[in-house]
Scaffold this motif. Structure first.
Motif, mmCIF file in Angstrom:
data_model
loop_
_atom_site.group_PDB
_atom_site.id
_atom_site.type_symbol
_atom_site.label_atom_id
_atom_site.label_comp_id
_atom_site.label_asym_id
_atom_site.label_seq_id
_atom_site.Cartn_x
_atom_site.Cartn_y
_atom_site.Cartn_z
ATOM 1 N N SER A 103 0.833 -1.212 0.000
ATOM 2 C CA SER A 103 0.000 0.000 0.000
ATOM 3 C C SER A 103 0.861 1.253 0.000
ATOM 4 O O SER A 103 0.613 2.189 -0.765
ATOM 5 C CB SER A 103 -0.931 0.016 1.214
ATOM 6 N N GLU A 104 1.879 1.268 0.854
ATOM 7 C CA GLU A 104 2.734 2.451 0.892
ATOM 8 C C GLU A 104 3.520 2.598 -0.405
ATOM 9 O O GLU A 104 3.635 3.706 -0.946
ATOM 10 C CB GLU A 104 3.700 2.390 2.083
ATOM 11 N N ALA A 105 4.039 1.501 -0.932
ATOM 12 C CA ALA A 105 4.788 1.562 -2.188
ATOM 13 C C ALA A 105 3.897 2.064 -3.318
ATOM 14 O O ALA A 105 4.324 2.887 -4.144
ATOM 15 C CB ALA A 105 5.359 0.185 -2.526
ATOM 16 N N CYS A 106 2.663 1.619 -3.339
ATOM 17 C CA CYS A 106 1.730 2.060 -4.375
ATOM 18 C C CYS A 106 1.432 3.549 -4.237
ATOM 19 O O CYS A 106 1.448 4.288 -5.222
ATOM 20 C CB CYS A 106 0.449 1.230 -4.305
ATOM 21 N N ARG A 107 1.198 4.010 -3.020
ATOM 22 C CA ARG A 107 0.959 5.451 -2.809
ATOM 23 C C ARG A 107 2.176 6.276 -3.238
ATOM 24 O O ARG A 107 2.031 7.323 -3.862
ATOM 25 C CB ARG A 107 0.615 5.733 -1.351
ATOM 26 N N LEU A 108 3.364 5.807 -2.897
ATOM 27 C CA LEU A 108 4.578 6.522 -3.290
ATOM 28 C C LEU A 108 4.706 6.596 -4.809
ATOM 29 O O LEU A 108 5.051 7.645 -5.367
ATOM 30 C CB LEU A 108 5.813 5.838 -2.693
ATOM 31 N N LEU A 109 4.436 5.481 -5.489
ATOM 32 C CA LEU A 109 4.551 5.469 -6.946
ATOM 33 C C LEU A 109 3.467 6.318 -7.595
ATOM 34 O O LEU A 109 3.747 7.067 -8.536
ATOM 35 C CB LEU A 109 4.500 4.030 -7.472
ATOM 36 N N VAL A 110 2.245 6.246 -7.098
ATOM 37 C CA VAL A 110 1.153 7.078 -7.629
ATOM 38 C C VAL A 110 1.525 8.555 -7.505
ATOM 39 O O VAL A 110 1.421 9.321 -8.475
ATOM 40 C CB VAL A 110 -0.176 6.777 -6.895
ATOM 41 N N ASP A 111 1.968 8.964 -6.335
ATOM 42 C CA ASP A 111 2.368 10.369 -6.132
ATOM 43 C C ASP A 111 3.484 10.753 -7.096
ATOM 44 O O ASP A 111 3.450 11.824 -7.709
ATOM 45 C CB ASP A 111 2.824 10.597 -4.689
ATOM 46 N N HIS A 112 4.459 9.904 -7.233
ATOM 47 C CA HIS A 112 5.587 10.168 -8.135
ATOM 48 C C HIS A 112 5.117 10.321 -9.583
ATOM 49 O O HIS A 112 5.508 11.268 -10.277
ATOM 50 C CB HIS A 112 6.619 9.043 -8.012
ATOM 51 N N LEU A 113 4.280 9.403 -10.043
ATOM 52 C CA LEU A 113 3.825 9.456 -11.436
ATOM 53 C C LEU A 113 2.995 10.695 -11.717
ATOM 54 O O LEU A 113 3.173 11.353 -12.747
ATOM 55 C CB LEU A 113 3.037 8.187 -11.789
ATOM 56 N N PHE A 114 2.090 11.044 -10.814
ATOM 57 C CA PHE A 114 1.269 12.230 -11.044
ATOM 58 C C PHE A 114 2.072 13.523 -10.887
ATOM 59 O O PHE A 114 1.777 14.523 -11.533
ATOM 60 C CB PHE A 114 0.042 12.246 -10.134
ATOM 61 N N ARG A 115 3.095 13.513 -10.052
ATOM 62 C CA ARG A 115 3.913 14.733 -9.880
ATOM 63 C C ARG A 115 4.899 14.945 -11.022
ATOM 64 O O ARG A 115 5.243 16.081 -11.332
ATOM 65 C CB ARG A 115 4.685 14.663 -8.564
ATOM 66 N N THR A 116 5.383 13.872 -11.633
ATOM 67 C CA THR A 116 6.477 14.005 -12.602
ATOM 68 C C THR A 116 6.085 13.729 -14.043
ATOM 69 O O THR A 116 6.867 14.024 -14.945
ATOM 70 C CB THR A 116 7.647 13.071 -12.234
ATOM 71 N N GLN A 117 4.918 13.151 -14.258
ATOM 72 C CA GLN A 117 4.492 12.795 -15.614
ATOM 73 C C GLN A 117 3.162 13.473 -15.933
ATOM 74 O O GLN A 117 2.522 14.028 -15.052
ATOM 75 C CB GLN A 117 4.340 11.271 -15.744
ATOM 76 N N THR A 118 2.745 13.374 -17.172
ATOM 77 C CA THR A 118 1.489 14.002 -17.594
ATOM 78 C C THR A 118 0.331 13.014 -17.649
ATOM 79 O O THR A 118 -0.726 13.347 -18.182
ATOM 80 C CB THR A 118 1.652 14.665 -18.977
ATOM 81 N N TYR A 119 0.492 11.830 -17.119
ATOM 82 C CA TYR A 119 -0.589 10.835 -17.154
ATOM 83 C C TYR A 119 -1.841 11.399 -16.489
ATOM 84 O O TYR A 119 -1.763 12.081 -15.473
ATOM 85 C CB TYR A 119 -0.185 9.542 -16.449
ATOM 86 N N HIS A 120 -2.979 11.086 -17.079
ATOM 87 C CA HIS A 120 -4.259 11.522 -16.531
ATOM 88 C C HIS A 120 -4.925 10.416 -15.715
ATOM 89 O O HIS A 120 -5.731 10.693 -14.831
ATOM 90 C CB HIS A 120 -5.203 11.948 -17.666
ATOM 91 N N ARG A 121 -4.542 9.171 -15.993
ATOM 92 C CA ARG A 121 -5.248 8.021 -15.431
ATOM 93 C C ARG A 121 -4.244 6.923 -15.094
ATOM 94 O O ARG A 121 -3.373 6.601 -15.882
ATOM 95 C CB ARG A 121 -6.248 7.530 -16.466
ATOM 96 N N LEU A 122 -4.402 6.345 -13.900
ATOM 97 C CA LEU A 122 -3.618 5.178 -13.510
ATOM 98 C C LEU A 122 -4.587 4.027 -13.296
ATOM 99 O O LEU A 122 -5.711 4.232 -12.827
ATOM 100 C CB LEU A 122 -2.832 5.454 -12.227
ATOM 101 N N GLU A 123 -4.151 2.831 -13.645
ATOM 102 C CA GLU A 123 -5.012 1.657 -13.528
ATOM 103 C C GLU A 123 -4.318 0.548 -12.753
ATOM 104 O O GLU A 123 -3.090 0.431 -12.786
ATOM 105 C CB GLU A 123 -5.383 1.104 -14.910
ATOM 106 N N LEU A 124 -5.119 -0.263 -12.083
ATOM 107 C CA LEU A 124 -4.685 -1.497 -11.430
ATOM 108 C C LEU A 124 -5.647 -2.586 -11.864
ATOM 109 O O LEU A 124 -6.861 -2.360 -11.908
ATOM 110 C CB LEU A 124 -4.773 -1.390 -9.908
#
Length: 176
Positions: A103-124
């Motif tokens: 859970s923590e690793a996923c939150r860290l990666l989600v934050d990183h992707l939304f802060r550094t990339q232009t992705y609009h949507r993440l999926e699992l």
């Protein structure tokens, strides 16, 4: 490297390679939700030498506990559209389940992707009966969208998967 209170999410290092290969190819730890197919150690070494498991299409990270032990892996990879990225994860030792590493690793990666990339949507995508993985998706703010019936062939039979998504505006609303 992404640091949390329970774990660190970081790229794989050359010094980690032998341990990583043993963990990723440990068939009993895969359980019912991961394929029993695996890559040879030499194929993994060659791929690591060429790309370090980082390409435009995918990026692999290890999940490391506070004692610097690799406890899992998390990755993001190309999805169906250019504005979407899919996240996948695996905890190597079932005895560590429920301790919050994924859970923590996923939150860290989600934050990183939304802060550094232009992705609009993440999926699992996860098996609906994989309650631990469903819980990770929910704890990280993902919303269930539906079930893709019998869309994966794993360990000799078709499996359905539940699709979860998180949109950038939803993520931003939780960060305020």
């Amino acid at each position: 490297m992404l640091k949390g209170s329970k774990c660190t999410v970081r790229h794989l290092l050359t010094a980690d390679l032998n341990t990583f290969i043993a963990l990723v190819n440990d068939l009993p730890s895969r359980g019912d939700y991961f394929s029993t197919q695996f890559k040879s150690p030499e194929t993994l070494r060659k791929e690591f030498a060429q790309t370090s498991f980082v390409t435009e299409d995918s990026e692999l990270f290890v999940i490391e506990d506070q004692h610097h032990h690799i406890v899992g892996v998390i990755t993001h990879f190309k999805s169906r559209t250019p504005v979407t990225r899919e996240i996948g994860y695996r905890l190597f030792d079932p005895a560590l389940a429920g301790q919050g590493y994924v859970s923590e690793a996923c939150r860290l990666l989600v934050d990183h992707l939304f802060r550094t990339q232009t992705y609009h949507r993440l999926e699992l995508l996860t098996a609906p009966e994989n309650k631990a993985s469903v819980r990770v998706a929910e704890k990280c703010g993902f919303s269930a969208e539906g079930v893709l019936r019998e869309s994966f062939f794993i360990n000799g039979h078709y499996q359905s998967v539940q699709l979860f998504s998180l949109l950038r505006p939803e993520w931003q609303a939780t960060r305020r």
